[in-house]
Design an enzyme around this catalytic site. Sequence first.
Site, PDB file in Angstrom:
ATOM      1  N   PHE A  91       0.852  -1.184   0.000  1.00 23.08           N
ATOM      2  CA  PHE A  91       0.000   0.000   0.000  1.00 23.08           C
ATOM      3  C   PHE A  91       0.892   1.240   0.000  1.00 23.08           C
ATOM      4  O   PHE A  91       1.999   1.216   0.559  1.00 23.08           O
ATOM      5  CB  PHE A  91      -0.889   0.048   1.247  1.00 23.08           C
ATOM      6  CG  PHE A  91      -1.994  -0.985   1.264  1.00 23.08           C
ATOM      7  CD1 PHE A  91      -2.915  -1.071   0.228  1.00 23.08           C
ATOM      8  CD2 PHE A  91      -2.129  -1.853   2.343  1.00 23.08           C
ATOM      9  CE1 PHE A  91      -3.949  -2.001   0.269  1.00 23.08           C
ATOM     10  CE2 PHE A  91      -3.157  -2.788   2.390  1.00 23.08           C
ATOM     11  CZ  PHE A  91      -4.064  -2.865   1.350  1.00 23.08           C
ATOM     12  N   THR A  92       0.412   2.303  -0.578  1.00 21.49           N
ATOM     13  CA  THR A  92       1.178   3.550  -0.580  1.00 21.49           C
ATOM     14  C   THR A  92       1.366   4.072   0.843  1.00 21.49           C
ATOM     15  O   THR A  92       0.576   3.772   1.738  1.00 21.49           O
ATOM     16  CB  THR A  92       0.466   4.624  -1.424  1.00 21.49           C
ATOM     17  OG1 THR A  92      -0.897   4.663  -1.027  1.00 21.49           O
ATOM     18  CG2 THR A  92       0.576   4.320  -2.901  1.00 21.49           C
ATOM     19  N   HIS A  93       2.429   4.843   1.000  1.00 25.81           N
ATOM     20  CA  HIS A  93       2.783   5.390   2.311  1.00 25.81           C
ATOM     21  C   HIS A  93       3.055   6.884   2.151  1.00 25.81           C
ATOM     22  O   HIS A  93       3.657   7.276   1.144  1.00 25.81           O
ATOM     23  CB  HIS A  93       4.037   4.688   2.834  1.00 25.81           C
ATOM     24  CG  HIS A  93       4.646   5.353   4.029  1.00 25.81           C
ATOM     25  ND1 HIS A  93       4.197   5.105   5.311  1.00 25.81           N
ATOM     26  CD2 HIS A  93       5.645   6.273   4.138  1.00 25.81           C
ATOM     27  CE1 HIS A  93       4.902   5.849   6.151  1.00 25.81           C
ATOM     28  NE2 HIS A  93       5.790   6.566   5.466  1.00 25.81           N
ATOM     29  N   PRO A  94       2.664   7.719   3.024  1.00 24.88           N
ATOM     30  CA  PRO A  94       1.932   7.431   4.256  1.00 24.88           C
ATOM     31  C   PRO A  94       0.427   7.580   4.029  1.00 24.88           C
ATOM     32  O   PRO A  94      -0.052   8.638   3.625  1.00 24.88           O
ATOM     33  CB  PRO A  94       2.426   8.539   5.203  1.00 24.88           C
ATOM     34  CG  PRO A  94       2.711   9.697   4.281  1.00 24.88           C
ATOM     35  CD  PRO A  94       3.082   9.131   2.943  1.00 24.88           C
ATOM     36  N   GLU A 109      -2.548   1.844   4.620  1.00 23.09           N
ATOM     37  CA  GLU A 109      -1.386   0.972   4.874  1.00 23.09           C
ATOM     38  C   GLU A 109      -1.483   0.303   6.245  1.00 23.09           C
ATOM     39  O   GLU A 109      -0.861  -0.730   6.486  1.00 23.09           O
ATOM     40  CB  GLU A 109      -0.083   1.760   4.769  1.00 23.09           C
ATOM     41  CG  GLU A 109       0.121   2.738   5.904  1.00 23.09           C
ATOM     42  CD  GLU A 109       1.426   3.526   5.786  1.00 23.09           C
ATOM     43  OE1 GLU A 109       2.364   3.042   5.139  1.00 23.09           O
ATOM     44  OE2 GLU A 109       1.492   4.631   6.354  1.00 23.09           O
TER      45      GLU A 109
END
Length: 231
Positions: A216-219, A223
């Site tokens: 998943f993308t951060h931030p 996530e």
Amino acid sequence: MTEQGITILNDVTLNSVSNDGNKPVITANGQNYTFDAVLYATGRKPNTANIGLENTDITTNERGAIVVNDTCESSVPSVYAVGDVNGGPQFTYISLDDFRIVFGALTGNGQYTLKDRKNIPYTTFLTPPLARVGLTEEDAINKGYTVKTKEMLVATMPRAHVNDYLKGAFKIVVNAENNLILGATLYSQGAEELINLIKMAMDNNIPYTYFKNQIFTHPTMVENLNDLCNF
Ligand SMILES: Cc1cc2nc3c(=O)[nH]c(=O)nc-3n(C[C@H](O)[C@H](O)[C@H](O)COP(=O)(O)OP(=O)(O)OC[C@H]3O[C@@H](n4cnc5c(N)ncnc54)[C@H](O)[C@@H]3O)c2cc1C
């Protein structure tokens, strides 16, 4: 709400509502409370009174909802009832989904019926939003499931620190026998979006373990499903 200074009294018997000439006064359990305003929540029901249904063969139930079959067709053939009026869950997106069913039935393309509808997520737009789908832990246990659960505080989540908004928690309820998700409650910024992802996993029998190792993308708030599902 309590943190904001709101006092919550449950199981109260209201004796009277009056006005002291300036503000409303409620007498409850024998005590007087003075307020700036009184909001009275009555719930909602289908708005079918006084539209002449009694002059038709359209059947309603005890709450006034128009009784429909699996394609939203009323007891009068070719007369359909969609949305709040048919007594289903009272949400805009359920009215839309009723439309899909009727459109399919009328155009002959429809295999999708009310019976095929899967999990319905919903959100109470508090600050932060409270979003839910499926069963709570208590519901699941009452239904005889062997459950495992995990909870996480939003205050432990990186994106919450970026947002500088730490209030809230996530909770997931899983069927311990097959790892399928039974329900989730998300109380956080962005919860109204995230809940739809969990709904899709539930609808497609994706086990909770799938979320554990998803990239998943951060931030982001999403996530945190990695950690929520790491148990
Ligand atoms: C305060 C509030 C907040 C809500 N918030 C949300 C939310 O955040 N998310 C969500 O998904 N849902 C929300 N809902 C629920 C959502 O608004 C309803 O589920 C949805 O509007 C139902 O759509 P509908 O088409 O069935 O009925 P409606 O949207 O109520 O449409 C019915 C229409 O029929 C008209 N009508 C009624 N009687 C007659 C008549 N005799 N002749 C001709 N026309 C008539 C009405 O004027 C209205 O335009 C909320 C509802 C309320 C009251």
